[in-house]
Enzyme design. Structure first.
Site, mmCIF file in Angstrom:
data_model
loop_
_atom_site.group_PDB
_atom_site.id
_atom_site.type_symbol
_atom_site.label_atom_id
_atom_site.label_comp_id
_atom_site.label_asym_id
_atom_site.label_seq_id
_atom_site.Cartn_x
_atom_site.Cartn_y
_atom_site.Cartn_z
ATOM 1 N N GLU A 110 0.842 -1.195 0.000
ATOM 2 C CA GLU A 110 0.000 0.000 0.000
ATOM 3 C C GLU A 110 0.873 1.238 0.000
ATOM 4 O O GLU A 110 2.049 1.163 0.328
ATOM 5 C CB GLU A 110 -0.832 0.060 1.304
ATOM 6 C CG GLU A 110 -1.659 -1.154 1.543
ATOM 7 C CD GLU A 110 -2.222 -1.199 2.964
ATOM 8 O OE1 GLU A 110 -2.090 -0.217 3.704
ATOM 9 O OE2 GLU A 110 -2.770 -2.250 3.296
ATOM 10 N N ASP A 114 1.388 10.351 4.046
ATOM 11 C CA ASP A 114 2.132 11.166 5.005
ATOM 12 C C ASP A 114 1.234 12.239 5.622
ATOM 13 O O ASP A 114 1.262 13.400 5.225
ATOM 14 C CB ASP A 114 3.329 11.799 4.279
ATOM 15 C CG ASP A 114 4.344 12.363 5.255
ATOM 16 O OD1 ASP A 114 4.229 12.081 6.454
ATOM 17 O OD2 ASP A 114 5.252 13.077 4.803
ATOM 18 N N TYR A 222 -6.754 2.342 6.381
ATOM 19 C CA TYR A 222 -5.917 1.235 5.915
ATOM 20 C C TYR A 222 -5.752 0.072 6.905
ATOM 21 O O TYR A 222 -4.905 -0.791 6.711
ATOM 22 C CB TYR A 222 -4.533 1.741 5.520
ATOM 23 C CG TYR A 222 -3.904 2.693 6.526
ATOM 24 C CD1 TYR A 222 -3.616 2.296 7.813
ATOM 25 C CD2 TYR A 222 -3.594 3.996 6.156
ATOM 26 C CE1 TYR A 222 -3.055 3.162 8.721
ATOM 27 C CE2 TYR A 222 -3.017 4.870 7.070
ATOM 28 C CZ TYR A 222 -2.748 4.452 8.342
ATOM 29 O OH TYR A 222 -2.198 5.303 9.238
ATOM 30 N N LYS A 285 2.461 -5.398 4.132
ATOM 31 C CA LYS A 285 1.799 -6.097 5.237
ATOM 32 C C LYS A 285 1.551 -7.549 4.845
ATOM 33 O O LYS A 285 1.045 -7.791 3.740
ATOM 34 C CB LYS A 285 0.438 -5.456 5.550
ATOM 35 C CG LYS A 285 0.522 -4.020 5.984
ATOM 36 C CD LYS A 285 -0.865 -3.402 6.121
ATOM 37 C CE LYS A 285 -0.720 -1.929 6.451
ATOM 38 N NZ LYS A 285 -1.984 -1.196 6.339
ATOM 39 N N LYS A 309 10.698 3.539 2.948
ATOM 40 C CA LYS A 309 10.569 4.993 2.760
ATOM 41 C C LYS A 309 11.213 5.401 1.447
ATOM 42 O O LYS A 309 12.338 5.001 1.144
ATOM 43 C CB LYS A 309 11.267 5.732 3.909
ATOM 44 C CG LYS A 309 10.692 5.412 5.290
ATOM 45 C CD LYS A 309 9.451 6.210 5.570
ATOM 46 C CE LYS A 309 9.787 7.542 6.093
ATOM 47 N NZ LYS A 309 9.489 7.934 7.378
ATOM 48 N N CYS A 403 28.032 41.175 12.861
ATOM 49 C CA CYS A 403 26.840 41.420 12.047
ATOM 50 C C CYS A 403 27.248 41.925 10.655
ATOM 51 O O CYS A 403 28.011 42.880 10.547
ATOM 52 C CB CYS A 403 25.944 42.437 12.739
ATOM 53 S SG CYS A 403 24.529 42.904 11.731
ATOM 54 N N CYS A 406 25.907 45.782 10.397
ATOM 55 C CA CYS A 406 26.366 46.913 11.211
ATOM 56 C C CYS A 406 27.682 46.622 11.913
ATOM 57 O O CYS A 406 28.237 47.503 12.569
ATOM 58 C CB CYS A 406 25.302 47.286 12.238
ATOM 59 S SG CYS A 406 25.163 46.080 13.564
ATOM 60 N N CYS A 421 22.253 39.715 16.413
ATOM 61 C CA CYS A 421 22.970 40.983 16.438
ATOM 62 C C CYS A 421 22.324 41.797 17.555
ATOM 63 O O CYS A 421 21.119 42.052 17.518
ATOM 64 C CB CYS A 421 22.806 41.710 15.109
ATOM 65 S SG CYS A 421 23.322 43.427 15.230
ATOM 66 N N CYS A 427 21.148 48.951 13.784
ATOM 67 C CA CYS A 427 21.363 47.965 12.736
ATOM 68 C C CYS A 427 20.212 48.086 11.709
ATOM 69 O O CYS A 427 19.047 47.849 12.051
ATOM 70 C CB CYS A 427 21.420 46.573 13.348
ATOM 71 S SG CYS A 427 21.750 45.299 12.141
HETATM 72 S S1 IVH Z 1 -0.411 0.402 8.934
HETATM 73 C C1 IVH Z 1 0.602 -1.589 13.020
HETATM 74 N N1 IVH Z 1 -0.663 1.467 6.556
HETATM 75 O O1 IVH Z 1 2.649 5.199 9.095
HETATM 76 C C2 IVH Z 1 0.641 -0.947 11.708
HETATM 77 N N2 IVH Z 1 0.273 2.800 8.287
HETATM 78 O O2 IVH Z 1 5.093 4.472 10.862
HETATM 79 C C3 IVH Z 1 -0.313 0.155 11.567
HETATM 80 N N3 IVH Z 1 0.802 5.111 7.606
HETATM 81 O O3 IVH Z 1 1.379 5.424 12.345
HETATM 82 C C4 IVH Z 1 -0.040 1.070 10.472
HETATM 83 N N4 IVH Z 1 0.124 4.923 5.510
HETATM 84 O O4 IVH Z 1 0.290 6.854 10.542
HETATM 85 C C5 IVH Z 1 -0.246 1.658 7.841
HETATM 86 N N5 IVH Z 1 -0.997 2.295 4.411
HETATM 87 C C6 IVH Z 1 -0.594 2.480 5.665
HETATM 88 C C7 IVH Z 1 -0.062 3.723 6.108
HETATM 89 C C8 IVH Z 1 0.356 3.837 7.440
HETATM 90 C C9 IVH Z 1 0.647 5.745 6.426
HETATM 91 C C10 IVH Z 1 1.393 5.745 8.811
HETATM 92 C C11 IVH Z 1 0.591 5.565 10.072
HETATM 93 C C12 IVH Z 1 1.507 4.901 11.069
HETATM 94 C C13 IVH Z 1 2.842 5.190 10.484
HETATM 95 C C14 IVH Z 1 3.803 4.060 10.872
#
Ligand code: IVH
Length: 664
Positions: A110, A114, A222, A285, A309, A403, A406, A421, A427
């Site tokens: 997935e 952010d 999710y 997952k 990441k 600075c 001045c 400063c 200044c």
């Molecule tokens: S699953 C136990 N799925 O990432 C696992 N988390 O570092 C539960 N996040 O706190 C999280 N997209 O805020 C999951 N597709 C996704 C996600 C996701 C963003 C965030 C979430 C979590 C953080 C984990």
């Protein structure tokens, strides 16, 4: 440095970044840098268990708890995910899972959105609670705010959902909304949000849910939790949840091989740039809940899931020069001037270097090839140096000692990263900055003037203190660069009109360090005149709500300087408001210490009038209902969710008539 000192240094650093991230919503380093520091600390702690500490940053998952919300324990702890940054770490995860399960398995891939995570509880198909992650064990109840998010269903579709379950997801502010909000903030001269994540979490913590509603947040769900979920498959359960009305991302794929996982990662690494919301990686997952159970958890994260990441977008370019800018407060900001380079769709020529410590840590030389990153932030930053390409480089970059404007020797206050400063009388950027602040909209709101006019007047020697504004004449102004008679008249009229600006805004306009708009209001409420304020001691000042030692000391320092006393006295002579006007005076103590929520539609007075009545009688008007609310001043049509919450917490509901009787 001894090992023990190193460990302590890392802990202090991580505690600071934790605070910046979770409480101030203003991170100073990237997640990746944070993870690197945390990992370094973890390894040292494992190697040297004798230095273990109960309160080490490795012992918790971070906290966004906020004292204005009711805290609720999570039924299932909200853990975080282990982070990985390379294909080989993903392979390691896959292999670990394979060995532990010793049978076929599928990985659900997935997008890692952010934003800020949320846990929603549904009972009998209705949303009953929305709680933030908090410290993982308990979070803030932000139900009223979450209910304003249109994509979160308040009542579910169909009938085949479990009687009670929890669903977790991410609350997001779409890029478009984020950019618009920052444009508005810029126009109002307010601090901007660094990225959509901070904007989303900041919005979710607002006290006033109608403002939350106006911010157009979105959410992707999710993760389902509960005793009686439809199937054993995570992916399949999310499909079911989609039918109940939840917004589930289309960007999901069940993978049978590691190659399919990598294909998903490389596809979305490029394609994510076209998504309407921010993403920072991929989540992997194990799909079967039974297998998830077998794999279990470590103290902080599940063994059945991991995050990959994305590499923040980077560019490599040459550092040509470092310049130093001086702001209104005298704070000196180092700025890197770079060979222009393309980065995430824009051309970057300058990047922030933050402060002396950052420069020192990077070990920079003029002419170095440096890495620039945007990573969701608006101002690009330099994250590293390509040491290999160092050849015939110039001088080492050092923070200046004097600075640039001045020549005064810079100072660094204890506990602060910035250099200042100290010459606030002569200044130039400080003088101009103070005048710009003085005339700004939330201060004296002088029409017709802006930074260019201030610069012009200053250069020509017409104005070098806010007090000089009040002796300016049309004749002096007309005929100057780009100034006709009409503009000159406008400016003088604007200056004259500012003499009616109320006391609280005059206090704000003075630009006393740490005295923002809100503090200025509180001061005006507690001190009837500038003379009273001038006489105040630290002890009397800290009696005022929202004023702590630091602000109190700053006010006392301000009035201990002759030049400030003179400025105030010249402004007084000019006719500015240096006493509290009757309108704002407190008339009684009837509502002292009470927190009052206003809700519904009123017949006798407007909402704003009621707000003023509450304040004049010593009470406090608050935006949302909590256990601390004293009573609700309710008109007609009070919202059903508020009513329910008030009932649940046993908070008294007071009608308009009752209220008026009470205070009159
Ligand atoms: S699953 C136990 N799925 O990432 C696992 N988390 O570092 C539960 N996040 O706190 C999280 N997209 O805020 C999951 N597709 C996704 C996600 C996701 C963003 C965030 C979430 C979590 C953080 C984990």
């Amino acid at each position: 440095m001894t090992i023990k000192e190193k460990i302590e240094q890392l802990r202090a650093e991580l505690h600071r970044h934790n605070h910046n991230y979770y409480l101030l919503s203003a991170p100073k380093i990237s997640d990746r840098e944070y993870d690197r520091l945390l990992k370094e600390l973890q390894e040292l702690e494992e190697q040297y268990p004798e230095y273990m500490d109960e309160n080490s940053p490795t012992m918790r998952v971070g906290s966004d708890l906020n004292k204005n919300f009711t805290q609720v324990p999570h039924k299932y702890p909200m853990l975080s995910l282990g982070n990985t940054y390379s294909e080989s770490e993903v392979t390691d995860f896959y292999e670990r899972v394979r060995k532990a399960l010793n049978e076929d398995f599928e990985i659900c891939c997935e997008i890692k959105y952010d934003g800020t995570s949320i846990s929603l509880t549904y009972v009998d198909g209705k949303l009953v609670r929305a709680v933030t992650r908090g410290d993982g064990e308990k979070g803030d109840d932000v139900t009223d705010n979450v209910k304003t998010i249109k994509t979160i269903p308040l009542v579910l579709h169909g009938t085949d959902y479990p009687q009670e379950f929890e669903i977790r997801g991410e609350i997001l502010m779409p890029w478009e909304v984020f950019e618009e909000l920052n444009r508005e903030k810029e126009a109002r001269e307010e601090a901007l949000f660094a990225n959509p994540r901070n904007a989303a979490s900041g919005t979710l913590k607002l006290q006033n849910s109608s403002v939350v509603a106006s911010r157009k947040l979105d959410a992707y769900l999710y993760y389902l939790l509960g005793e009686e979920l439809p199937t054993d498959g995570h992916f399949e359960n999310l499909q079911a949840a989609q039918n109940w009305g939840f917004k589930i991302s289309e960007a999901v794929r069940k993978c049978k091989t590691l190659q399919e996982v990598f294909d998903f990662i490389s596809y979305w690494d490029v394609e994510r740039k076209n998504l309407p919301v921010a993403s920072d990686g991929i989540v992997l997952k194990v799909n079967s809940l039974r297998q998830q159970k077998t794999l279990g958890y470590t103290a902080k994260s599940p063994r059945w899931a991991i995050a990959y990441k994305f590499q923040a977008e980077q560019a490599l370019t040459r550092l040509n020069e470092v310049t130093f800018q001086v702001g209104r407060t005298g704070a000196v900001t180092p700025v890197a001037n770079l060979d222009p380079v393309q980065l995430s769709g824009t051309v970057v020529k300058r990047a922030s270097l933050h402060n002396a410590d950052i420069i020192e840590g990077l070990d920079l030389y003029i002419g170095d090839m440096v890495y620039v990153e945007k990573g969701g932030e608006i101002i690009p930053k330099i994250t590293g140096v390509d040491v290999k390409s160092r050849f015939m480089i110039g001088e080492k970059v050092k923070f200046i000692t004097n600075c640039p404007e001045c020549g005064s020797k810079l100072v660094r206050y204890e506990g602060e990263a910035a250099h200042y400063c100290p010459n606030d009388t002569d200044c130039p950027p400080q003088i101009k900055g103070k005048i710009e602040h003085f005339i700004s909209r939330k201060a004296m709101n002088i029409d017709g003037m802006g930074p260019e006019t201030v610069d012009l007047f200053y250069r020509l020697g017409l104005v070098s203190s806010p007090a000089d504004l009040y002796t300016l004449t049309t004749d002096q102004i007309k005929g100057l660069e780009r100034m006709g008679e009409k503009s000159a008249e406008n400016i003088v009229a604007g200056i004259q009109a500012s003499k009616d600006v109320p006391f609280e805004r005059v206090i704000f306009a003075l630009g006393i360090r740490f005295v923002g708009e809100t503090v200025a209001k509180k001061i005006a409420r507690s001190f009837a005149s500038i003379e009273e304020l001038e006489q105040a001691t630290v002890e009397t000042l800290i009696q005022v709500e929202e004023i702590g030692e630091k602000i109190a000391q700053s006010i006392v320092n301000y009035f201990s300087e002759e030049k400030n006393i003179q400025l105030v006295s010249r402004l007084k002579e000019a006719g500015l408001q240096f006493t509290r006007s009757e309108e704002h005076e407190q008339v009684s103590d009837t509502l002292k210490g009470l927190s009052i929520v206003i809700s519904g539609v009123f017949t006798h007075h407007s909402r704003d009038e009621y707000k003023e009545m509450i304040e004049k009688n010593g009470g406090k008007n608050v935006g949302s209902i909590s256990a601390k609310t004293s009573f609700i001043l309710a008109g007609d049509n009070m919202g059903p969710s508020k009513l329910e919450k008030a009932k649940k917490l046993g908070i008294r509901i007071v009608s308009e008539e009752e209220f008026l009787k009470q205070i009159l």
